[in-house]
Motif scaffolding. Structure first.
Motif, PDB file in Angstrom:
ATOM      1  N   LEU A 254      37.646  50.334  54.160  1.00  0.00           N
ATOM      2  CA  LEU A 254      36.730  49.361  53.930  1.00  0.00           C
ATOM      3  C   LEU A 254      36.934  48.508  52.770  1.00  0.00           C
ATOM      4  N   GLN A 255      36.206  49.146  51.559  1.00  0.00           N
ATOM      5  CA  GLN A 255      35.788  48.608  50.036  1.00  0.00           C
ATOM      6  C   GLN A 255      37.255  48.155  49.858  1.00  0.00           C
ATOM      7  N   SER A 256      38.482  49.654  49.971  1.00  0.00           N
ATOM      8  CA  SER A 256      39.668  49.603  49.443  1.00  0.00           C
ATOM      9  C   SER A 256      40.066  48.238  50.331  1.00  0.00           C
ATOM     10  N   CYS A 257      40.193  48.315  51.237  1.00  0.00           N
ATOM     11  CA  CYS A 257      40.800  46.851  51.944  1.00  0.00           C
ATOM     12  C   CYS A 257      40.430  45.931  50.672  1.00  0.00           C
ATOM     13  N   ALA A 258      39.272  45.000  51.128  1.00  0.00           N
ATOM     14  CA  ALA A 258      38.809  44.337  50.067  1.00  0.00           C
ATOM     15  C   ALA A 258      38.777  44.045  48.320  1.00  0.00           C
ATOM     16  N   MET A 259      39.556  45.222  47.955  1.00  0.00           N
ATOM     17  CA  MET A 259      39.408  45.250  46.693  1.00  0.00           C
ATOM     18  C   MET A 259      41.160  44.629  46.850  1.00  0.00           C
ATOM     19  N   LYS A 260      42.238  45.219  47.696  1.00  0.00           N
ATOM     20  CA  LYS A 260      42.885  44.909  47.520  1.00  0.00           C
ATOM     21  C   LYS A 260      43.696  43.256  48.452  1.00  0.00           C
ATOM     22  N   ALA A 261      42.752  42.422  49.035  1.00  0.00           N
ATOM     23  CA  ALA A 261      43.044  41.313  49.816  1.00  0.00           C
ATOM     24  C   ALA A 261      42.766  40.565  48.878  1.00  0.00           C
ATOM     25  N   LEU A 262      41.073  40.661  47.954  1.00  0.00           N
ATOM     26  CA  LEU A 262      40.843  39.951  46.544  1.00  0.00           C
ATOM     27  C   LEU A 262      41.784  39.739  45.670  1.00  0.00           C
ATOM     28  N   ALA A 263      42.774  40.661  45.393  1.00  0.00           N
ATOM     29  CA  ALA A 263      43.944  41.011  44.478  1.00  0.00           C
ATOM     30  C   ALA A 263      45.157  40.557  44.509  1.00  0.00           C
ATOM     31  N   SER A 264      45.120  40.485  45.680  1.00  0.00           N
ATOM     32  CA  SER A 264      46.315  40.188  46.714  1.00  0.00           C
ATOM     33  C   SER A 264      46.699  38.081  46.053  1.00  0.00           C
ATOM     34  N   ASP A 265      48.066  38.440  45.230  1.00  0.00           N
ATOM     35  CA  ASP A 265      48.277  36.998  45.706  1.00  0.00           C
ATOM     36  C   ASP A 265      49.438  36.415  45.895  1.00  0.00           C
ATOM     37  N   THR A 266      49.216  37.106  47.319  1.00  0.00           N
ATOM     38  CA  THR A 266      49.949  36.174  47.957  1.00  0.00           C
ATOM     39  C   THR A 266      49.032  36.493  49.896  1.00  0.00           C
ATOM     40  N   VAL A 267      48.530  34.903  50.222  1.00  0.00           N
ATOM     41  CA  VAL A 267      47.232  35.598  50.935  1.00  0.00           C
ATOM     42  C   VAL A 267      48.030  34.341  52.402  1.00  0.00           C
ATOM     43  N   PRO A 268      48.087  34.831  53.318  1.00  0.00           N
ATOM     44  CA  PRO A 268      48.559  33.852  54.500  1.00  0.00           C
ATOM     45  C   PRO A 268      47.321  32.362  54.724  1.00  0.00           C
ATOM     46  N   ASP A 269      47.873  31.783  55.320  1.00  0.00           N
ATOM     47  CA  ASP A 269      46.299  30.488  56.011  1.00  0.00           C
ATOM     48  C   ASP A 269      46.156  31.519  56.582  1.00  0.00           C
ATOM     49  N   ALA A 270      44.772  30.333  57.229  1.00  0.00           N
ATOM     50  CA  ALA A 270      43.113  30.080  57.665  1.00  0.00           C
ATOM     51  C   ALA A 270      43.829  31.045  59.158  1.00  0.00           C
ATOM     52  N   ALA A 271      44.824  30.745  60.147  1.00  0.00           N
ATOM     53  CA  ALA A 271      45.364  30.962  60.668  1.00  0.00           C
ATOM     54  C   ALA A 271      45.147  32.813  61.478  1.00  0.00           C
ATOM     55  N   GLY A 272      46.179  33.432  60.111  1.00  0.00           N
ATOM     56  CA  GLY A 272      46.635  34.851  59.974  1.00  0.00           C
ATOM     57  C   GLY A 272      45.647  35.088  58.917  1.00  0.00           C
ATOM     58  N   ILE A 273      44.785  35.168  58.626  1.00  0.00           N
ATOM     59  CA  ILE A 273      44.194  36.002  57.201  1.00  0.00           C
ATOM     60  C   ILE A 273      43.647  36.740  58.046  1.00  0.00           C
ATOM     61  N   ARG A 274      42.818  36.939  59.286  1.00  0.00           N
ATOM     62  CA  ARG A 274      41.879  37.911  60.538  1.00  0.00           C
ATOM     63  C   ARG A 274      42.830  39.338  60.240  1.00  0.00           C
ATOM     64  N   SER A 275      44.033  38.956  60.936  1.00  0.00           N
ATOM     65  CA  SER A 275      45.405  39.562  61.302  1.00  0.00           C
ATOM     66  C   SER A 275      45.472  40.262  60.169  1.00  0.00           C
ATOM     67  N   TRP A 276      45.933  39.614  58.976  1.00  0.00           N
ATOM     68  CA  TRP A 276      46.272  40.160  57.895  1.00  0.00           C
ATOM     69  C   TRP A 276      45.569  41.415  57.289  1.00  0.00           C
ATOM     70  N   LEU A 277      44.366  40.916  57.036  1.00  0.00           N
ATOM     71  CA  LEU A 277      42.607  41.878  56.510  1.00  0.00           C
ATOM     72  C   LEU A 277      43.504  43.150  56.844  1.00  0.00           C
ATOM     73  N   PHE A 278      42.987  43.547  58.479  1.00  0.00           N
ATOM     74  CA  PHE A 278      42.899  44.227  59.579  1.00  0.00           C
ATOM     75  C   PHE A 278      44.763  44.917  58.748  1.00  0.00           C
ATOM     76  N   ALA A 279      45.854  44.339  58.788  1.00  0.00           N
ATOM     77  CA  ALA A 279      46.690  44.744  58.773  1.00  0.00           C
ATOM     78  C   ALA A 279      46.744  45.809  57.430  1.00  0.00           C
ATOM     79  N   ILE A 280      46.300  45.016  56.343  1.00  0.00           N
ATOM     80  CA  ILE A 280      45.934  45.344  54.784  1.00  0.00           C
ATOM     81  C   ILE A 280      44.685  46.868  55.691  1.00  0.00           C
ATOM     82  N   LEU A 281      43.811  47.109  56.246  1.00  0.00           N
ATOM     83  CA  LEU A 281      42.540  48.435  56.248  1.00  0.00           C
ATOM     84  C   LEU A 281      44.000  48.731  57.190  1.00  0.00           C
ATOM     85  N   ARG A 282      44.429  49.077  57.822  1.00  0.00           N
ATOM     86  CA  ARG A 282      45.696  49.308  58.824  1.00  0.00           C
ATOM     87  C   ARG A 282      46.313  50.746  57.789  1.00  0.00           C
ATOM     88  N   ASN A 283      47.514  49.781  56.869  1.00  0.00           N
ATOM     89  CA  ASN A 283      48.622  50.341  55.943  1.00  0.00           C
ATOM     90  C   ASN A 283      47.577  51.338  54.805  1.00  0.00           C
TER      91      ASN A 283
END
Length: 173
Positions: free
Chosen positions: A34-63
């Motif tokens: 989870l810490q790794s996921c949060a760091m990757k998400a916060l460091a990302s230059d491309t963030v999806p819109d509000a509707a897709g951000i939840r699944s984007w976070l789970f995809a980062i975690l899974r990957n």
């Protein structure tokens, strides 16, 4: 953009941690994931819109989980980690059912296990799971159906066997 990611992380922290627990199998591994996921998400230059951000976070975690597993297999570091139960054994039906399902999930192939964890355990809608896995919605639906049947087959009565007692029986005359 960073504020949107921080807000999404706060709102989904428990769900992300639960999914990380199911993937890693232990609290420490889940916390690291989870810490790794949060760091990757916060460091990302491309963030999806509000509707897709939840699944984007789970995809980062899974990957991240699968990336870590691949790295570990390349290193061939096969250390035996003993995992224990978080709760003491109390012979209650809920705990027995939970253990049975976890063992059944462990015996499923990765494709079936992933789809059950995303839809049934993490609570994603079919479209969200499809986005996370990078497959069409119809594929999610058919995989889920087959995965549920496979899980039922794994935890069915045909898999229950008696354990040997370890002592030879002594015949009395």
């Amino acid at each position: 953009m960073r504020d949107a990611v921080e807000t999404a992380l706060r709102q989904n922290w428990q769900g992300l941690f639960g999914y990380a627990m199911r993937l890693s199998g232990d609290r420490d591994g889940a916390a690291d994931l989870l810490q790794s996921c949060a760091m990757k998400a916060l460091a990302s230059d491309t963030v999806p819109d509000a509707a897709g951000i939840r699944s984007w976070l789970f995809a980062i975690l899974r990957n991240g989980f699968f990336d870590d597993r691949r790295r570990a297999s390349v290193r061939a570091d096969h250390s035996d980690v003993e995992t224990g139960l978080d709760t003491p054994w109390r012979h209650d039906d809920r705990l027995i059912a939970e253990i049975t399902v976890k063992q059944g999930l462990d015996r499923l192939d990765a494709t079936h296990r992933d789809i059950i964890e995303l839809v049934d355990l993490a609570g994603f809608r079919y479209a969200e799971a499809a986005e996370i896995l990078g497959v069409p919605v119809g594929t999610v639906m058919s995989r889920l159906s087959r995965a549920r049947l496979a899980l039922l087959d794994e935890i069915g009565g045909r898999n229950v066997t008696t354990l040997p007692t370890g002592r030879a029986r002594v015949e009395r005359r």
